[in-house]
Structures are given as C-alpha cells and as structure tokens.
Design an enzyme around this catalytic site. Structure first.
Site, mmCIF file in Angstrom:
data_model
loop_
_atom_site.group_PDB
_atom_site.id
_atom_site.type_symbol
_atom_site.label_atom_id
_atom_site.label_comp_id
_atom_site.label_asym_id
_atom_site.label_seq_id
_atom_site.Cartn_x
_atom_site.Cartn_y
_atom_site.Cartn_z
ATOM 1 N N HIS A 60 0.868 -1.183 0.000
ATOM 2 C CA HIS A 60 0.000 0.000 0.000
ATOM 3 C C HIS A 60 0.899 1.226 0.000
ATOM 4 C CE1 HIS A 60 -3.693 -2.326 0.864
ATOM 5 N NE2 HIS A 60 -2.851 -3.145 1.483
ATOM 6 N N LEU A 61 0.857 1.972 -1.092
ATOM 7 C CA LEU A 61 1.722 3.157 -1.185
ATOM 8 C C LEU A 61 0.985 4.428 -0.779
ATOM 9 C CD1 LEU A 61 3.786 2.365 -4.405
ATOM 10 C CD2 LEU A 61 4.390 1.988 -2.008
ATOM 11 N N ARG A 62 -0.318 4.319 -0.562
ATOM 12 C CA ARG A 62 -1.132 5.384 0.037
ATOM 13 C C ARG A 62 -1.308 6.634 -0.820
ATOM 14 N NH1 ARG A 62 -3.334 1.775 3.188
ATOM 15 N NH2 ARG A 62 -2.183 1.241 5.083
ATOM 16 N N ASP A 150 -8.815 -5.209 -2.232
ATOM 17 C CA ASP A 150 -8.059 -5.477 -1.006
ATOM 18 C C ASP A 150 -8.443 -4.526 0.128
ATOM 19 O OD1 ASP A 150 -5.942 -6.895 0.434
ATOM 20 O OD2 ASP A 150 -5.042 -4.907 0.525
ATOM 21 N N ASP A 303 2.358 -7.043 2.211
ATOM 22 C CA ASP A 303 1.167 -6.290 2.632
ATOM 23 C C ASP A 303 1.592 -5.040 3.404
ATOM 24 O OD1 ASP A 303 -1.422 -5.493 2.957
ATOM 25 O OD2 ASP A 303 -1.973 -7.024 4.422
ATOM 26 N N HIS A 307 1.007 3.336 8.414
ATOM 27 C CA HIS A 307 0.051 4.177 9.143
ATOM 28 C C HIS A 307 0.825 5.158 9.999
ATOM 29 C CE1 HIS A 307 -3.590 2.116 8.028
ATOM 30 N NE2 HIS A 307 -3.066 0.953 8.356
#
Lengths: 432, 308, 193
Positions: A60-62, A150, A303, A307
């Site tokens: 997840h590169l956000r 996802d 994964d 955060h």
C-alpha cells in the site's frame, strides 16, 4: 559502459543457476554470466548473493490521498532498500484506483519519482464497495496488472463471480482479500485462547476460510485466474492445497509477519501487531511455513501497510490495521533460510519468480537480455531494526529492536543503483 | 506478607496468590475503618487520585471514590461526558493532561480492552484498571474473593459456578483467574454463544445445563445480561434467556444448603436472576458492595507508594 | 539530644548489649503498673491501648500486674498506627497493615497509650491521631518502658520505666517472651554496610 558484478553467488531458479560467478550488465540489460568476466566497472560481490530483483506483489503506497502515511516516492525507496525492484500497489487510495485517471496519476507519479517499478492494482468494484464493477477494461489499458478490492471483500458472491468473469475477459488476475465481514465483525485479532485472555473481539479463522472456499469455487465455476492474498490460517492453506490438486487456477501469497509471528505476541497490546488478516496461532504459522515449502503458497508479499503514529498510538480496538514490511520482508524470510527451512533458490522463487509469473510481469530472472533488475544481498549481515532509520514514511513495525541476519546491500534497476547500503558502499570505496 | 511494590494493577493475571492474599488481608483492616463512626484515616493525605471513567459506571466509580476519600486522598472524577475525549482528544493526550496535574493514582475504566495497559506504558503514575472492555476487572474479582472468604473462611477447594455471558465479561475472566489462583474449582455455564472459543485453555468445567451448574456449587456468580446483545445473535429474546439461564427459586431446589449467590451488579431483576433470589437468604450481593470499598481502600493503599 | 532536666533514674554510659535483664524488666513493669494505679483513682474508666505490636505485649503485662495488685481488670486494646504514619510514602518496603481492636468505647474514656520505646515521638503522634479518630477520649496518657531520647516532636510520657542515654547510631530493642525471646532490653549499634 559495461558493469561486472564480480564473484557473487548468482541464484536464478528460472535459468537453473546457483553458483559463484560473475554477471555482466550492459546498457541496462543482462549480458551474460560466467567466470573471469571483465568490464569497465566492477562491483565486488564476493560473499554476496546476486538475485533477480525481488518483487513485492502486495503493498500500500497510500498515494493519492494518504500522503502523510506514505507516498509513491517514499514507499518505492523503502522497497529498493528492501531489495525490491518492483512492487504492485493496492487500490484503496483516496480516490480509489477504480478508473483510468487514477491509474494514470499513479503511473505518472511513478515515472517522475519512484525508485523501483510500480505496478498499480485496480479496484474490482467501484469505490471498493462490492456493488458495481469498476471500469476494468479502461484501467487495463492504462496499465493495471491485476484487480483487487483489497481491504474489503465483496460480500455479494454474485458480484465476485461477475468480477472474476469480467476480469478474465481482459486477462487480469483477481487478488482476493478473503474476509467474511459478518463473521469478523468488530474483531481485531485472531479469535481463540489469546483473544479471550486479552478480552479483545476476535476474528475466527473461518472468516477467512469461508471466503477462500467461496472464491475457489467461483474460480472453478468461471475458470478465471484467482490469487488469494495474505493467507493466514491453516484451514485456508488446506482449501488452497485441495483446489490446486483439482487443477483450479488459484495462486496464493503469505506475508513475512504471518510466517514469523503468532497471536501470543499480542499479549502487550502492541498495536503494530494489529493486522488484517490477524496473526493466528502457532499451528497456523507452522502450516503457512509448510504451505510455502510445498508450493501451496506461491509467493511472499509484505502487505506493506503504512500508518501514522497517531493511528497506532491509541487503544488496540481503535488502532488501524496493518504494519509496514518492505524493509523487513527479506531479512525475515532469510531467517527461514538460515534455519534450513527454505533454500536460497526457494526464497528467490517466492520473492521474485512467482510474483512475476502471477502478475505477468517481466523480471524474476537473470536470463540473458532481460532488464538488469538485480538485488545484491549480504546473507550474513547482522543488524538491528531501528524504526527511526527506515525509509518508509511510517514507523509501524513490530520488529523494532529485532536483531536480524541478512539484508539487501545494493539494488539495481535496469543496471542503475536504486539503493546502496551505506556501510557496504564505504567498504566498496576502500577496496576499489 | 508478600508485597513487592508494584506500580500498576492491570489485571489478576499479573498477581500471585500471595499478593492476592495480602490485598485481602489488608482489606480486612480497612473494613474495620469503614465500620467506625469517623470513617476516615489520614493515610493518603496529599495524594491525588483521578477516576477516569470513559464508560458509564456508577458502582465502581463511587466505590473507588469513597475508598479514596476514606483514605483522605483528593479524588477527582473525570467521566466520558465531561472529558475532552468526546471532542476528539486521544486517550494518550487526555492521560498526559491528567498526569501533568501531578496525579498519583489513575483509576481507569474504558470500553477498550488493553486501555489500562496502554496508559501504564505512557504514564509514570500508578494505573489501576477499573475495567477494560471484555478484558479484566481486577478490583471486582478481589472484592468477590473477599466476600467469599468472609463467609466461607476459605476459597481453596470451593466450587464456584459463573453463569452468563462469559465470552464478553471482564468480571468473569478476572474471577476465573482469581479463583483458580486461590485454589477454587470453577465452572462456567451459559448458552454456547456466550462461552468463548478459547475456553479449553482456561481449565474450567463448561456446562450448558443450569441444573448441572447449580448442583454441588458452593458459590454461584450470576453475570449481568446486556440486553443490547440481543442484536448480536447471542440469544433470541430476554424471555427465553430468563427461562433457560435465569436463576430462580425452583432451580435452587437442587442447591447446597449454604450456597452463596453473588452478582457484580447492576442486576436485571427477572432476567438473569429472579427478584426473590436476589433478595433471598443465599444472596450476598450487598456484602459485595460494602466489601468493595474496603478492598479498593486496600488497593489504593498498597499501590499508592509505588509511583515514588 | 537529651532532655534538659535529666531524670534521676537515667542510665548513663555506653553499656552496650544487654542493659535490662528479665528480672529488672519485671520490676519496671510493676513500677509502671503501680504508678498508673496511683495516678488514676477510677480504674473503671481506664483502657490500656498497646501500640502494635510490642506496645500490646507491654499493655497486657501492665494489665496483669494491675489485676494482681488491686484486683481490678483493666481492658486492653490494640492500635495499629500504620494508616497514621507520616513516612508511608518514603518507605521502600510496604508496611503491613493489621487490625485495630479497642474493646468498648473511646468516647469519654481515660486512654493510656502503651509502647515499648519512646524515641522521636512520631509513633505517638500517629497513635494520638488514631485514637482521636475513634472518638473523643476524656484523657489520653502515655506509658513507655524505655525512653531513649532524641525527640523530634514535643511529646513526653506520663509513665516511664527507664531513661537510657543513646546516640542516633544505636537501636534499643525490647524483647518479649510472647515473641519467643527472653524478656530483656538490648542496646546495639546500627550496622551500616
């Protein structure tokens, strides 16, 4: 200007190669392997492993939307530092990557700022809501390599069935995050003896396995390519093993943290251990390792889920799910190699060869003529994980303070250095 | 006497049998104070206690408040309604603000399991868990042990049945751990929806049959049924629950003569326990409330010096 | 610091070790009992309250002597002053808290606090607070077996068995048969590591 990587252990399962030799790179491509090669520049690699660039098929590169957690730039630098030359990034950004313009944005950011190859994964359904299919063909044209909701599971089996069918029309695999949201409800960790002791709402392993079973049956029904993301339980492993024996087109991945930790680690309510799917029991962990060895689980993916500290430094039940993993993925897998559980060749298989094959990507090999995406790994380098020095923009790793053995020291993308370990670099200078 | 100075009381899990006994013995002395005309001693003069109750609770908060006041501490109550948490402040910020007021002891009640652990890590003051989610409620278990010991003169060897929603009850978990540490046999009973999945690891006897739960028990602890849990598919209706898992006179015909009936309160009369049973001769429900103050005085006293 | 008006029966000199033996201790207890009887004509109002735990032994001894001498039973209570100490938070170890048991009312009674050794006076200060929380006594007096000086508070005993000159580096230990020892008073230098 040719580059010789000298005297490393070159491991290329696709080419059937595992021996100490030299590797010649020219114009960004692999020229040959052999002994006593010479060129204008030399990288001394004795004691190192020379691997095809690792590929993390689930990160997840956000970006766009959550740049305070991670960006394509920072995430790709973390990837390069972890020995990866390519990552596939998930669609749960804001806006969701459910249409061609978001795909375009991601790829244009990648071209301008990324240290490694970025392969976007498109959403299966609009806004990941599990209701209407996203504009899959449009995204395919712009460059998505797979489809996934996802982070959520379409709870309507009909939607999943049509999604699989429609995706197969365009040759895209569907990556399934398997979680029955009615069963997992407000759960925050594996449901069992430990969750009972900690008083935390549990997620039963059946919440995953029910959907794994459903998706396998739907893949069987539709003949579409299905990939199961981050398998966490022994029941799921058994279902996937059975499906493969029947010849269903299913592949699966497992994360380094599920291979390393079990739910007992949560005793101190460390929110960095709050992940979805949750860490399960020791019996599950062993089954995952077994599944990886026997090929039931094809690939390892981190994964990587960054955060901000404000989303983690709260009550366990209110903390965000996920941990970062790009920079600890390889060292954690090397523990299995050092323990004799996995061979170096198997490690390359699950961290480079299989992800490339599943997503239909170039790479995963050091064969003649391919782009020179190469990871140089020092398997014996001992280091302590310091969350503050990681290149990811977030710090949410539970492995801070862990002493790990083995890490990437130099990552080449098309023959150019995308990452260089500082300590290794200084030694290179001394020796040259 | 066993008391290595501890900073925090987070759960029964961390306590040894000797430590539990020390708390109970100390509480006995405090019970004497509670029976005096002047129910106050100067022991914690100058000590600041904050009751941070982020989940509604009258009983536990009042009990801790009275305990602190009888020890001459300055006691401040911060409730969910009055705290900034509702205005978006994080628990950590709230706690730091409270500590910045030179708080010595923080009693915390929170709906999230592990909230007390979280605070104990970020704060230097003593943290007393006043109930965290479905995790632990150590002071309740200690006062229950005290009440049993007061009547039975022992805990070792007794059979204690805990009946109700075991899976979502911090009172049940703390009591199971505490009773086992003290050498009692523990039985749990309720519909299977209320028995936790990992129950086998606890080493308790599990039954779904109320009569089997009652038979031979020295103590029965009834748990409060949260009516809002009907929506969570744990039981179809309050009526059906009361009929099949409620404690009433008829069921007690098979009970031991010197049975003790307990309930952590507040009671749902006519749901988990019939009114005539709650008020009947076996019931020590009000003893539990009285003893709660003495036990909490002992807790505050024993943990007060630790923050130094 | 030694009281300005040094009493007559003060024992001087550094006679360490056993300073009061069993026989002498018996005599001192008898003297205390006699003086209490002499000073309190109405014994029916008197309650002897021993301060835990050695003060309790002494209070019982005195009560026995009084009973033998004048045939009157004087009630004996036990006071635990832990909750009233002023050094609770500074202590490394956690003091053990025991029950306070006073027979009959404190209100309007003549309370004689009894302790083995009078030293800084802080224990007695705590005991006074403890007694007063139990009710308003008509009168509170103090009887001790040994006064070793070094007062930190303005407190004096009404009845003192013996004054003993000590330094701050010494301890005075009163032993009782009740605790498995021979009746005696021992003076020792504090062993410092």
């Amino acid at each position: 200007m040719s580059l010789i990587i000298k005297g490393g252990r070159v491991i290329d399962p696709v080419g059937g190669l595992d021996r100490v030799c030299d590797l010649e790179i020219d114009k960004g491509r692999i020229v040959r392997t052999g002994r006593g090669l010479s060129g204008e520049r030399v990288l001394e690699a004795s004691g190192l492993w020379v691997l095809p660039g690792l590929i993390d098929m689930h990160v997840h590169l956000r970006e766009p939307g959550y740049e305070y957690k991670e960006t394509i730039e920072s995430g790709s630098r973390a990837a390069a530092a972890g020995g990866f030359t390519a990552v596939a990034c998930m669609a749960n950004t804001d806006p969701v990557n459910d249409n061609g313009s978001v795909t375009d944005f991601i790829l244009s950011q990648a071209r301008r700022r990324a240290a490694v190859r970025i392969y976007p994964v498109g959403a299966l359904t609009k806004k990941l809501k599990g209701e209407q299919l996203a504009e899959i063909a449009e995204m395919k044209v712009r460059g998505v390599v797979a489809l996934s909701d996802d982070g959520a599971t379409p709870m309507n089996a009909e939607v999943m069935r049509r999604g699989l069918e429609y995706a197969s029309t365009f040759g895209l695999p569907v990556i399934a995050h398997c979680d029955d949201q009615n069963l997992s409800r407000k759960g925050v960790m594996h449901e069992g003896a430990v969750s009972m002791r900690l008083g935390l709402p549990g997620i039963p392993d059946a919440a995953e396995a029910c959907i794994v079973g459903r998706e396998i049956l739907l893949a069987e029904l539709t003949g579409a390519a299905l990939h199961i993301a981050h398998v966490s339980s022994r029941r799921s492993v058994a279902l996937i093993r059975g499906a493969k024996e029947r010849g269903v087109a299913v592949t699966a991945e497992v994360t380094p943290h599920h291979l390393t930790l079990n739910d007992a680690a949560l005793a101190e309510y460390d929110t960095n251990l709050k992940v979805s799917p949750p860490l399960r029991t020791e019996a599950d962990r062993r089954a995952l390792v077994e599944g990886l060895i026997d090929g039931t689980l094809d690939a390892v993916a981190s994964d990587h889920a960054p955060h901000n500290i404000a989303e983690k430094e709260v009550e366990f039940e209110n903390a965000a799910f996920g941990m970062i993993g790009l920079e600890t993925s390889l060292p954690l897998l090397l523990r299995l190699v050092h323990a004799g559980t996995l061979t170096p060749s198997q490690l390359v298989q699950v961290m480079a060869v299989a992800p490339a094959r599943i997503l239909g990507l170039p790479g995963g090999t050091l064969g003649k003529g391919v782009d020179a995406d190469v990871s140089l790994v020092d398997p014996d380098r001992v280091f302590s994980v310091d969350p503050q020095t990681l290149l990811s923009r977030s710090r949410n790793t539970p492995f801070g303070g862990w002493e790990l053995k083995g890490k990437a020291v130099c990552t080449l993308l098309r023959g150019k250095k995308a990452y260089e370990d500082r300590e290794w670099k200084s030694r290179q200078k001394v020796s040259s | 006497m066993a008391w290595g100075k501890r900073k925090d009381l987070l759960g029964i899990e961390d306590l040894s049998r000797d430590e539990i006994e020390t708390i109970l013995d100390t509480a006995e002395s405090f019970k004497e104070v509670s029976l005096r005309e002047i129910k106050k001693v100067p022991t914690l003069r100058g000590t600041t206690i904050v009751n941070l109750f982020l989940e509604p609770s009258t009983r536990t908060r009042t009990s801790f408040e009275l305990a602190g006041k009888r020890l001459s501490a300055d006691v401040i109550n911060v409730s969910a309604a009055s705290s900034s948490i509702l205005k978006g402040e994080s628990l950590k910020d709230t706690a730091w603000n409270i500590e910045a007021m030179n708080t010595d002891i923080l009693v915390v009640r929170h709906s999230a399991a592990g909230a007390a652990h979280f605070l104990s890590k970020v704060l230097d003051c003593s943290v007393i868990n006043g109930g965290d989610g479905a995790h632990e409620h150590p002071s309740q278990a200690l006062l229950d042990l005290f009440s049993i010991r007061e009547r039975k003169k022992r805990i070792e060897g007794l059979t204690v049945s805990i009946i109700g929603d075991i899976a979502h009850s911090r009172v049940a978990l703390s009591n199971i751990l505490a009773l086992q540490k003290m050498g009692a046999r523990v039985r749990i009973a309720g519909p299977a929806t209320m028995i936790p999945l990992g129950v086998a690891s606890l080493g308790v006897e599990v039954t779904y049959d109320m009569d089997a739960a009652i038979e031979g028990a020295d103590v029965i602890m009834m748990l409060r049924i949260q009516k809002e849990r009907q929506g969570a598919h744990l039981f179809p209706s309050v009526r059906e629950y009361a009929t099949h898992f409620g404690l009433n006179q008829q069921r007690l015909r098979g009970a031991k003569k010197n049975l003790l009936i307990m309930h952590p309160g507040p009671i749902n009369r006519g749901v988990e326990i019939a009114p005539d049973v709650a008020d009947g001769p076996y019931s020590i429900i009000l003893d539990q409330v009285t003893n709660g103050v003495a036990v909490r005085m002992a807790i505050l006293f024993l943990y007060s010096g630790a923050a130094q | 610091m030694w009281p300005e008006n040094m009493p007559q029966n003060a024992s001087k000199g550094p006679s360490r070790g056993l300073i009061i033996d069993k026989t002498r201790m018996g005599e001192l207890v008898q003297e205390l009992a006699d003086r209490i009887v002499a000073a309190n004509p109405d014994l029916s109002e008197v309650t002897l309250v021993g301060i835990r735990t050695r003060g309790t032994h002494l209070a019982r001894r005195i009560a026995e002597r009084v009973a033998k001498s004048v045939g009157q039973t004087v009630p004996v209570g036990i006071l635990d002053i832990t909750l009233y100490r002023d050094d609770l938070r500074a202590r490394i170890d956690q003091p053990e808290l025991l029950r306070t048991e006073i027979p009959g009312p404190v209100e309007g009674h003549n309370i004689i606090l009894v302790d083995d050794v009078l030293f800084t006076g802080r224990t007695i200060r705590a005991a006074l607070d403890g007694i007063m929380d139990l009710g308003r006594a008509r009168k509170i007096q103090l009887a001790v077996l040994v006064d070793r000086g070094h007062r930190e508070l303005p407190i004096r005993a009404n009845y003192t068995g013996q004054y003993i000159e000590t330094t701050q580096d010494e301890t005075v230990r009163v032993r009782f048969v009740e605790d498995g020892d021979e009746d005696s008073v021992i003076l020792r230098e504090i062993q410092r590591p």
